[in-house]
Design an enzyme around this catalytic site. Structure first.
Site, PDB file in Angstrom:
ATOM      1  N   GLU A 218       1.326  -0.518  -5.239  1.00 29.04           N
ATOM      2  CA  GLU A 218       0.180   0.300  -5.302  1.00 29.04           C
ATOM      3  C   GLU A 218       1.318   2.001  -4.981  1.00 29.04           C
ATOM      4  O   GLU A 218       1.790   2.331  -4.291  1.00 29.04           O
ATOM      5  CB  GLU A 218      -1.175   1.226  -4.343  1.00 29.04           C
ATOM      6  CG  GLU A 218      -1.817   2.222  -4.685  1.00 29.04           C
ATOM      7  CD  GLU A 218      -2.213   2.888  -3.869  1.00 29.04           C
ATOM      8  OE1 GLU A 218      -3.075   2.795  -3.691  1.00 29.04           O
ATOM      9  OE2 GLU A 218      -2.001   2.533  -2.650  1.00 29.04           O
TER      10      GLU A 218
ATOM     11  N   ASP B 134       0.975  -1.701  -0.193  1.00 26.71           N
ATOM     12  CA  ASP B 134       0.483  -0.255  -0.098  1.00 26.71           C
ATOM     13  C   ASP B 134       0.087   0.924   0.023  1.00 26.71           C
ATOM     14  O   ASP B 134       1.816   1.316   0.631  1.00 26.71           O
ATOM     15  CB  ASP B 134      -0.835  -0.479   1.128  1.00 26.71           C
ATOM     16  CG  ASP B 134      -2.394   0.402   1.505  1.00 26.71           C
ATOM     17  OD1 ASP B 134      -2.822   1.084   0.299  1.00 26.71           O
ATOM     18  OD2 ASP B 134      -2.164   1.475   2.570  1.00 26.71           O
TER      19      ASP B 134
HETATM   20  C1  GLC Z   1      -4.174   3.287  -0.284  1.00 30.45           C
HETATM   21  C2  GLC Z   1      -5.547   2.110  -0.254  1.00 30.45           C
HETATM   22  C3  GLC Z   1      -6.792   3.150  -0.177  1.00 30.45           C
HETATM   23  C4  GLC Z   1      -6.686   3.503   1.226  1.00 30.45           C
HETATM   24  C5  GLC Z   1      -4.978   4.171   1.895  1.00 30.45           C
HETATM   25  C6  GLC Z   1      -4.690   4.406   2.796  1.00 30.45           C
HETATM   26  O1  GLC Z   1      -3.841   4.207  -1.324  1.00 30.45           O
HETATM   27  O2  GLC Z   1      -5.683   1.724  -2.127  1.00 30.45           O
HETATM   28  O3  GLC Z   1      -7.860   2.069  -0.040  1.00 30.45           O
HETATM   29  O4  GLC Z   1      -7.324   4.159   1.495  1.00 30.45           O
HETATM   30  O5  GLC Z   1      -4.137   3.646   0.608  1.00 30.45           O
HETATM   31  O6  GLC Z   1      -4.181   3.230   3.377  1.00 30.45           O
END
Ligand code: GLC
Length: 554
Positions: free
Chosen positions: A243, A201
């Site tokens: 991500e 993440d």
């Molecule tokens: C990432 C996740 C999202 C979350 C954020 C904070 O962007 O995809 O859903 O709110 O991280 O953890």
């Protein structure tokens, strides 16, 4: 060294345990329910499952606010159930990736509670503090309109703490070696329980320098090598899928020059331009994005996707392009979010038009990378715009026409099941689509099967062919002396294209249609003429000129 590059030709399915299948009838999905659905997942042909966070959590950000990294939230089951689940996946040849959310913890995490209450706590320096409110406290918020600041005062600590996301998600001080060691421990723990890696993440924030007086926080890229090295020491096939919504010119920093950092990243650049192509029928920016992200080490791979659990972030498009996508897919302000994105599901954005859904999926499946499919998209689920923020597109899976779509026997599901309108569970559900050979579900299953049978896309080199139309993308992949050609018409008009396609030898080639009987022979001038219907698509294998002739003789 990575021992097994399984992820180069995988198909990943992402789901949240909370909203997939509830076995114990408490209204919340659970591992027991998910286990009952593993044969469904294996049946549609996916090869890996990515689970959103399922650890104990106050659940203020859909579980992305973790209160204990070494457990399973009791609503979903126990650690024992988790191991039964990974074992069930192993039996079926399915790999498991789980979310690794280590940019921040929940503010209810024991580390944070200890850190704020005890100035001498060992955990104090696991978070990021400032005695005074930093001047830039209102800049850099991730959820504009909902989140006001990145620094919040804590009464017990008598200091401000840094939180890139919501105020209940204090950032971990990831530069602290103790925090880094703990991150490795977390990864090691779940590897032992049977996972093949992590969807990591918020990676750009994990590796950014954090502190009160930083003007331009630098990225500490080498942290990624530490993570990746640890993973592969412990388990050769394990990967990180990041991500990281970053500019193409930093991609190589994330992958590492020799692939020594991350194995996979989601291709946000291509995702946004893909939606622009679907909205405008102008594929030129998409082609540009694919080319801009083409550089990557041989072992690295992109994750291709259409929608995910967050808003469709269009922040990298030019203003005019973003307006075009908004006008086509999210004309009402309630459909938009954070000033940059769309909080809808794919099917309603494309007005449930089967031709456009097929086009979108076919195009995504054939872009350079490994496809990641969001649960429910295989049956064209819709959204509920009455739910707040991103919850609109996180409603429970629709299994059947039973009450609550067969998701739960409880009349109070964790999020409401869509039960009204064209996307209600009465009309959109797995049970009906299973029985209908022409359903989207069965189409998807065939496409996934074929996608796995064209490893050229996952492994090969690609080039764009000139189809002489800005609404058509024609891509050719070559790998180990095999080639495939994928052609997509993003326009609502039929188009005839002529293409020169090189064959395996100088005598030209025939194109064998992988999805239907309509093959193609070159015309006298050596070119192929293909008539594409509105939103039409073709997947061809490039064969020798005499291939089709030989086949008809048999
Ligand atoms: C990432 C996740 C999202 C979350 C954020 C904070 O962007 O995809 O859903 O709110 O991280 O953890």
């Amino acid at each position: 060294m990575i021992n097994d590059l399984w992820y180069k030709n995988a198909v990943i399915y992402c789901l949240s345990v909370a909203t997939f299948m509830d076995a114990n009838g408490d209204g919340v999905g659970d591992f027991q329910g998910l286990m009952r659905r593993l044969d469904y997942l294996q049946g549609i042909g996916v090869t890996a499952i990515w689970l959103m966070p399922f650890q104990p959590s106050p659940f203020k950000d859909d579980g992305y606010d973790i209160a204990d990294y070494y457990g399973v939230d009791p609503r979903y089951g126990t650690l024992g159930d988790f191991v039964e689940f990974t074992q069930g996946c192993k039996q079926r040849g399915l790999r498991v990736l789980i979310d690794l959310v280590v940019n921040h913890t929940s503010n209810e995490h024991a580390w944070f509670q200890d850190a704020r209450k005890e100035p001498v706590s060992k955990y104090r320096n696991w978070y990021v503090w400032s005695k005074k409110k930093p001047k830039n406290a209102s800049s850099g918020v991730v959820f504009p309109g909902v989140q006001k600041s990145t620094w919040t005062y804590d009464d017990a600590a008598r200091e401000y703490y840094f939180h890139r996301f919501y105020d209940f998600q204090p950032d971990l001080n990831t530069a602290n070696p103790e925090v880094q060691a703990e991150i490795l421990k977390i990864m090691g723990f779940w590897l032992q329980l049977g996972v093949s890696g992590f969807r990591m993440d918020a990676v750009p924030f994990v590796i950014a320098e954090k502190g009160a007086h930083l003007k331009k926080p630098a990225e500490q890229y080498d942290m990624l090598r530490t993570f990746s090295q640890f993973l592969t020491w412990r388990q050769g096939e394990a990967i990180i899928l990041a991500e990281a919504n970053v500019l193409p010119d930093t991609d190589m920093e994330y992958f590492g020059k020799d692939g020594e950092r991350l194995q996979m990243m989601f291709n946000f650049e291509v995702n946004q331009n893909l939606f622009y192509a679907l909205a405008s029928s102008d594929t030129r920016p998409l082609v540009k994005a694919v080319k801009a992200t083409s550089k990557r080490p041989a072992s690295a791979q992109w994750g291709s996707f259409l929608r995910n659990h967050d808003e469709l972030d269009l922040g990298r498009l030019e203003d005019e392009q973003r307006e075009t996508v908004f006008a086509a897919f999210a004309p009402e302000s309630n459909m938009q979010l954070y000033g940059r994105g769309i909080r809808r599901r794919l099917a309603p954005m494309l007005q449930g038009d089967r031709r456009r859904l097929e086009l979108a999926y076919s195009l995504m499946l054939t872009l350079p990378g490994t496809p990641v499919i969001r649960y429910g998209d295989e049956i064209a689920m819709g959204e509920n715009l009455r739910l707040s923020e991103r919850n609109s597109a996180r409603t429970p899976m629709q299994w059947s026409t039973e009450p609550q779509g067969g998701f739960t026997k409880n009349d109070k599901p964790v999020l409401p099941v869509i039960s009204e309108g064209a996307y209600g569970f009465q009309h959109v559900n797995v049970a009906q689509q299973r029985r209908d050979p022409n359903s989207l579900l069965n189409w998807m299953e065939r496409m996934i099967r074929m996608r796995k049978e064209v490893p050229e896309i996952g492994w090969g080199d690609f080039k764009f062919l000139n189809a002489r139309s800005t609404s058509v993308v024609a891509m050719r992949y070559d790998w180990r002396k095999n080639a495939v050609l994928c052609v997509h018409n993003t326009s609502s008009e039929p188009i005839e294209i002529r293409m020169a396609v090189d064959g395996p030898d100088e005598s030209g080639c025939s194109l064998v249609n992988l999805l239907s009987d309509d093959h193609s022979h070159p015309e006298q001038d050596g070119r192929h003429r293909v008539l594409l219907e509105p939103y039409g698509y073709r997947w061809y294998r490039v064969c020798g000129l005499d291939y089709l002739l030989k086949r008809t003789e048999v």
